[in-house]
Write an enzyme that holds these catalytic residues in place. Structure first.
Site: not given
Ligand code: BG6
Length: 471
Positions: A362, A170
Site C-alpha cells: 500500500e 497491518e
Molecule cells: C491502511 C489500511 O492502513 O491505510 C487501509 O490497510 C486503509 O485499509 C489505508 O484504507 C488508508 O487509510 P484511510 O483511513 O485513509 O482509508
C-alpha cells in the site's frame, strides 16, 4: 533497468471498503458493519444507514468493470481481500457459503482473464461480527482455529489460481486498535496490556498456522506477512530521542521478527516486563510460530517523528499512527507528512534486518476531489498531486532496488475511490479512478478516469521507467 521484467505493478483494496452488498448472498456481518465512523466513533448495535462500509463502491456488482479498468492500466497484480463473513457468515458454520466462494471464483477468473495475478489478504480488518460478540475476536484462542478453517477452505479452493497470499493486514495495528485489527469489541482502554499482547499473540500464531496449512496444500504458494511500516525518526540527535526512536521501531519489528524468525525477538521479554505483560505462550504455539513467511509486505504512507519528551513539539496528523510534525517534509490536504525518501529508508531497513523479498502492498495519498469536464464530453479529476506522490515514491523505490534491495511488487492503495478505513468517509479519495458516490451515500456510482489513471498506465507500460520527452 532496475525493475525486474516481471515486477508486479498494481493496486490494492479491501473487501469491507469496496464491495458493499453487506448482506447479500448469505454474507454475515463483520465488525466493520457496526463501525459507521471507523475507528473514531462508537460501535453500533447493528448496521445503520450512515455506515458507508455497507455500500462500499459497489465492487460486488461492478467487479467486471473495475477489473477491466485495472487491466486498461496494465495491472500485473490486484491485491484484494476476502470477506471472511461471506465464506463463514458467523465464523462457525460447518459448511461454507457457496455463493460467497463463487463470488471470489468470479473475481479471480476475471483477473486471470487479463493476465492479472491475484494477491489475496485473508483478513483485512475484517472478522465475522458473531465471533467478535461471542469470543471478543482474537482475544480468544478459539478464534485461531476458526480462522485456520476459513483459510483452509479458501486456500483449497483457489490455490491453483492464486499464488500470493497475505495473512493479516497491518497486523501490528492490533496493539493500537484491537477492534479494527482483531475484532475485539471490548473498548481498548478497558483492556490490560497483557490482553492486548495476548490478542496479538493469537494472531501471530494464527498467521503461522495458516502459513503451515498453505504449504501443506501447495508448496508452490508464496505466503507473506503485512505490517504498517512508518519508519520512526528522532526529532533531534539527542541520544535520548534516538533511544525513544528505537523503542518505537521495535513495536513494528516485533511482529515482522516473529513472522521471519519464528520466535519473539530478544527485546520482547523486557518490553513485556516494562508493561506488566504476562503471556500465555504454549509449547505448541512456539512450534507453530516456526512456520515463517516467504516475503514481507507492508504499507507505507509516511514516516513519523518522535522525541524523548514529545510534549515540547507539535504533532502531525495521521491515521492510526501519529508522530510529531517534521519540519523537513511536505504535508497532504489531511495534514499527513509526505516523505518519499522514507520509503527508500524502510525498504533498506526491512531488507537489512529480515532478509526477505519485499512487496510494497500500500502507498497512496487521500484527497478531497471533484469532477471537472474533460473536454471530450466526459469528466475527470486533475490530480497532479497524486501523480507527484506516486512518482516520487516510485523513484525512491527504484533507488532502493538499484542499491540491492529485493522488491518484487508495488500496489497503490485504493486504485479506485473507496471508503476510508480509519474514518469511514468516501470523500477521502485515493483512486486513479473516481467513483461518483457522496458522503450521504448518494451518487450514480459511475467510474471516471482521473489524470493519474493515464500516468500510471504509461508508467506500468514502461515498467517504471517514465518517459519525459512529452512533458
Ligand atoms: C491502511 C489500511 O492502513 O491505510 C487501509 O490497510 C486503509 O485499509 C489505508 O484504507 C488508508 O487509510 P484511510 O483511513 O485513509 O482509508
Amino acid at each position: 533497468m532496475p525493475f525486474p521484467k516481471d515486477f508486479l505493478w498494481g493496486g490494492a483494496t479491501a473487501a469491507n471498503q469496496n464491495e458493499g452488498a453487506y448482506n447479500e448472498d448469505g454474507k454475515g456481518l463483520s465488525q466493520q458493519d457496526v463501525m459507521p465512523h471507523g475507528v473514531r466513533g462508537p460501535v453500533t448495535s447493528g448496521p445503520t444507514p450512515d455506515n458507508l462500509k455497507l455500500l462500499g463502491n459497489d465492487f460486488y456488482h461492478r467487479y467486471k468493470e473495475d477489473i477491466a479498468l485495472y487491466a486498461e492500466m496494465g495491472f500485473k497484480v490486484y491485491r484484494f481481500s476476502i470477506a471472511w463473513s461471506r465464506i463463514y457468515p458467523t465464523g462457525e458454520e460447518e459448511i461454507p457459503n457457496e455463493k460467497g466462494l463463487q463470488f471470489y471464483d468470479d473475481v479471480i477468473d476475471e483477473c486471470r482473464k487479463y493476465g492479472i495475478e491475484p494477491l489475496i489478504t485473508l483478513s483485512h480488518y475484517e472478522i465475522p461480527l458473531a465471533l467478535c460478540r461471542k469470543y471478543d475476536g482474537f482475544r480468544s484462542r478459539k478464534t485461531i482455529s476458526l480462522f485456520a478453517r476459513y483459510a483452509r477452505t479458501v486456500l483449497e479452493r483457489y490455490h491453483t489460481r492464486v499464488r500470493y497470499w497475505l495473512t493479516f493486514n497491518e497486523i501490528n495495528v492490533t496493539l493500537l486498535s484491537p477492534l479494527l485489527g482483531a475484532g475485539v469489541l471490548t473498548p481498548k482502554d478497558e483492556l490490560s496490556a497483557s490482553e492486548r499482547y495476548q490478542t496479538a499473540h493469537h494472531q501471530l500464531v494464527a498467521s503461522a498456522l495458516v502459513t503451515k496449512i498453505a504449504r501443506e496444500i501447495d508448496p508452490e504458494l508464496k505466503i507473506g506477512c503485512m505490517a504498517a511500516s512508518a519508519p520512526v525518526y528522532p526529532m533531534t540527535c539527542d541520544p535520548a530521542d534516538m533511544m525513544k526512536m528505537m523503542t518505537l521501531q521495535h513495536d513494528l519489528d516485533y511482529f515482522i521478527h516473529v513472522h521471519c524468525e519464528g520466535k519473539y525477538p530478544y527485546y520482547a521479554e523486557k518490553l513485556w516486563k516494562d508493561q506488566g505483560v504476562v503471556l500465555d505462550i504454549s509449547e505448541e504455539d512456539q512450534v507453530i510460530l516456526q512456520n515463517t513467511v516467504d516475503f514481507i509486505s507492508f504499507s507505507y504512507y509516511s514516516s513519523r517523528v518522535t522525541a524523548a519528551d514529545e510534549t515540547k513539539y507539535r504533532t502531525a496528523n495521521g491515521n492510526i499512527m501519529r508522530g510529531l510534525r517534521n519540519p523537513y517534509t511536505e504535508y497532504s490536504d489531511y495534514g499527513y507528512p509526505i516523505d518519499p525518501l522514507g520509503l527508500r529508508y524502510i525498504l533498506h531497513y526491512l531488507y537489512d534486518h529480515f532478509h526477505r523479498p519485499l512487496f510494497v502492498a500500500e502507498n497512496g495519498i487521500g484527497a478531497k476531489e471533484e469532477l471537472i469536464p474533460d473536454g471530450n464530453g466526459s469528466y475527470t479529476v486533475e490530480d497532479d498531486y497524486r501523480i507527484a506522490f506516486h512518482r516520487s515514491h516510485i523513484a525512491t523505490m527504484k533507488q532502493a532496488i538499484e542499491e540491492g534491495v529485493d522488491v518484487f511488487g508495488y500496489t497503490s492503495w485504493g486504485p479506485i475511490d473507496l471508503v476510508s478505513a480509519a474514518s469511514a468517509e468516501f470523500s477521502k479519495r485515493y483512486g486513479f479512478v473516481y467513483v461518483d458516490r457522496h458522503e450521504d451515500g448518494s451518487g450514480t456510482l459511475q467510474r471516471y478516469r482521473k489524470k493519474s489513471f493515464y500516468w500510471y498506465k504509461e508508467l506500468i507500460a514502461a515498467n517504471g521507467e517514465e518517459r519525459t520527452d512529452h512533458e
